[in-house]
Design a protein around this motif. Structure first.
Motif, PDB file in Angstrom:
ATOM      1  N   PHE A  54      21.456  28.979 -39.524  1.00  0.00           N
ATOM      2  CA  PHE A  54      22.505  29.974 -39.730  1.00  0.00           C
ATOM      3  C   PHE A  54      23.810  29.428 -39.168  1.00  0.00           C
ATOM      4  O   PHE A  54      23.819  28.519 -38.333  1.00  0.00           O
ATOM      5  CB  PHE A  54      22.160  31.312 -39.074  1.00  0.00           C
ATOM      6  N   SER A  55      24.900  29.980 -39.637  1.00  0.00           N
ATOM      7  CA  SER A  55      26.211  29.584 -39.139  1.00  0.00           C
ATOM      8  C   SER A  55      27.063  30.829 -38.942  1.00  0.00           C
ATOM      9  O   SER A  55      26.802  31.876 -39.546  1.00  0.00           O
ATOM     10  CB  SER A  55      26.896  28.616 -40.120  1.00  0.00           C
ATOM     11  N   PHE A  56      28.054  30.722 -38.101  1.00  0.00           N
ATOM     12  CA  PHE A  56      28.960  31.840 -37.858  1.00  0.00           C
ATOM     13  C   PHE A  56      30.292  31.292 -37.379  1.00  0.00           C
ATOM     14  O   PHE A  56      30.379  30.180 -36.865  1.00  0.00           O
ATOM     15  CB  PHE A  56      28.383  32.807 -36.814  1.00  0.00           C
ATOM     16  N   PHE A  98      34.937  32.312 -37.363  1.00  0.00           N
ATOM     17  CA  PHE A  98      36.025  33.149 -37.832  1.00  0.00           C
ATOM     18  C   PHE A  98      37.291  32.309 -37.925  1.00  0.00           C
ATOM     19  O   PHE A  98      37.392  31.215 -37.361  1.00  0.00           O
ATOM     20  CB  PHE A  98      36.256  34.340 -36.890  1.00  0.00           C
ATOM     21  N   ASN A 107      27.360  25.951 -36.300  1.00  0.00           N
ATOM     22  CA  ASN A 107      26.217  25.816 -37.201  1.00  0.00           C
ATOM     23  C   ASN A 107      24.987  25.448 -36.381  1.00  0.00           C
ATOM     24  O   ASN A 107      24.978  24.422 -35.691  1.00  0.00           O
ATOM     25  CB  ASN A 107      26.492  24.741 -38.254  1.00  0.00           C
TER      26      ASN A 107
END
Length: 479
Positions: free
Chosen positions: A334-336, A338, A397
């Motif tokens: 998963f990645s996050f 902003f 990531n």
């Protein structure tokens, strides 16, 4: 009985977030939507089953998720049982409660849900009859659902109370000041929670004994939303913020009048100034909509949209910045991240402060917000390092996590991943850091995007290996 009823409510709440397994020929969505009032302030409706191949792919994963829910629920139950057994004569009650919970946990699997009538062709909707939440499911086999309720009653060693409304029978359990209601009408199962003392007339509407003339199917609200946002016809929903606020501020004798009366709340106490300003605040984000933009045999794409007033939307549209890789499939677990343009954010905040000073709030409920304008101006007047305005965001990531167990609060034994920090003139940032750290200077990072291994001191335990790469607009570190 209260203890068993509370666990029943917990299970019902859990059921509302569990996907319905598999899909074949389903009942028409019309037969479900016709029972939802057109003026509902919120709804989430599953109106068309997913393709069989897609269900086949994620059913094993869903079973694993349900297993995690079972383990979490079991931990909480064990804590309750331990407390109960410590009480005088608590062993018998604990044994009874454990048998009841085991029956519930037995339903928390794909096979368990099917055995309860939540099968291949089940459709469902969660919606508000006024403010009251209603869970309505068009189950595959209503007899199976009834059998599950009877088994739960037998494990609790006490039947739910039975009453009737508009000639239709329903079961209920009173918990504190509310009543849990479970009813079956034709092929539908309906579960809701209403305050004690609710009139039969109002309860009949909440349960949907008869389909309301002005219903969601005739209003075409979900179809209009799906067309506007290119949603599929499988799932759609919305939260009407303006309608929710109006329910608290408008005529107290309306749809929620009886509920408010039982709560001791009177909308007539709201001043005209507050009523107008609450409505104005609701207009900032009048509605939230959600649905699927793609449903295929291999994957799902979902989307949630927060609708905004024009001036707010225009201001927020200036905030995003460019972060390499953000929003793309990086191939990890998963990645996050902003993105943000700090200068645009400052300008947006200044515009909001200008608006508050030009047209100040008069309602006492917003006194704190209005008083904060001075503090906001003071904060913006403070000097900020130019480097802050160069920041554009970050992207993390995670490619692998090993040894973690969320249920037992066991932390990960190992994590592989990386983080990218986007910043204008990243080379200048690294040069500045190199002046203060010989280790960074020795990396000889150049803005060419090439990864270089970082020699970690023996005292550093955070990672066994580390790499860094630099470009003109980003610094990336992998651990």
């Amino acid at each position: 009985m209260n203890k068993f009823a509370r666990f029943a409510i917990a299970f019902v709440a859990l059921a509302t977030i569990i996907p319905v397994p598999e899909a074949h020929a389903a009942r028409k969505a019309r037969e479900l939507l016709e029972y939802i009032p057109a003026d509902t302030p919120y709804v989430f409706a599953y109106t068309k089953p997913f393709p069989d191949k897609l269900q086949d792919r994620f059913e094993p994963a869903m079973d694993k998720s349900l297993e995690a829910y079972r383990r979490f629920f079991r931990l909480k139950v064990d804590e309750e049982l331990e407390k109960l057994r410590a009480e005088e004569d608590g062993d018998a009650q604990a044994d009874q409660l454990e048998a009841f919970v085991n029956e519930i946990l037995g339903l928390m699997s794909v096979d368990g849900l099917r055995s309860a009538g939540f099968g291949k062709d089940a459709l469902f909707a969660i919606y508000g009859d006024g403010l009251l939440p209603v869970f309505r499911m068009a189950v595959s086999d209503i007899r199976q659902f009834e059998a599950v309720v009877e088994r739960l009653e037998s494990k609790a060693d006490r039947n739910l109370d039975v009453a009737s409304v508009a000639g239709r029978r329903y079961r209920y359990a009173d918990i504190d000041k509310v009543r849990l209601v479970i009813a079956t009408f034709g092929k539908d199962a309906v579960v809701t929670v209403v305050p004690l003392g609710f009139s039969d007339e109002r309860l009949a509407r909440t349960l949907g004994v008869k389909a309301p003339r002005d219903n969601l199917y005739r209003a075409k609200t979900l179809r209009t939303i799906a067309k506007e946002y290119d949603f599929t016809d499988h799932v759609a929903g919305f939260v009407d913020v303006e309608r929710l606020v109006a329910m608290f501020t408008d005529d107290p004798g309306g749809l929620n009048g009886e509920l408010f009366s039982l709560m001791g709340y009177n909308a007539a106490d709201i001043t005209p100034e507050c009523r107008a300003e609450f409505a104005d605040m609701a207009s900032v984000s009048p509605r939230i909509v959600m649905g699927y933009t793609h449903v295929g045999s291999d994957y799902l794409d979902s989307e949630m949209v927060v609708e905004l007033r024009g001036d707010i939307a225009k201001g927020l549209a200036s905030l995003p910045a460019t972060v390499p890789g953000l929003g793309t499939d990086l191939g990890g677990m998963f990645s996050f991240g902003f993105s943000l343009d700090p200068l645009a954010l400052r300008n947006f905040i200044e515009a909001r402060l200008d608006a508050l000073e030009t047209a100040p709030f008069e309602c006492e409920a917003f006194a704190g917000v209005q008083a904060g304008t001075a503090a906001g101006r003071e904060a913006l007047a403070k000097p900020i390092p130019p480097m802050v305005y160069s920041f554009r965001g970050f992207l993390a990531n995670v490619t692998d996590i090993r040894g973690m167990d969320m249920v037992s609060d066991k932390p990960p034994e190992a994590i592989d991943g990386g983080v990218l920090v986007a910043i204008d003139n990243a080379e200048a940032l690294v040069t500045m850091a190199a002046m203060m750290s010989p280790e960074i200077a020795e990396l000889n990072l150049l803005p060419d995007g090439k990864a270089r291994q970082v020699a970690l001191p023996d005292t550093v335990k955070i990672a066994t290996q580390a790499f860094a790469a630099l470009s003109e607009s980003a610094l990336s570190i992998a651990l």
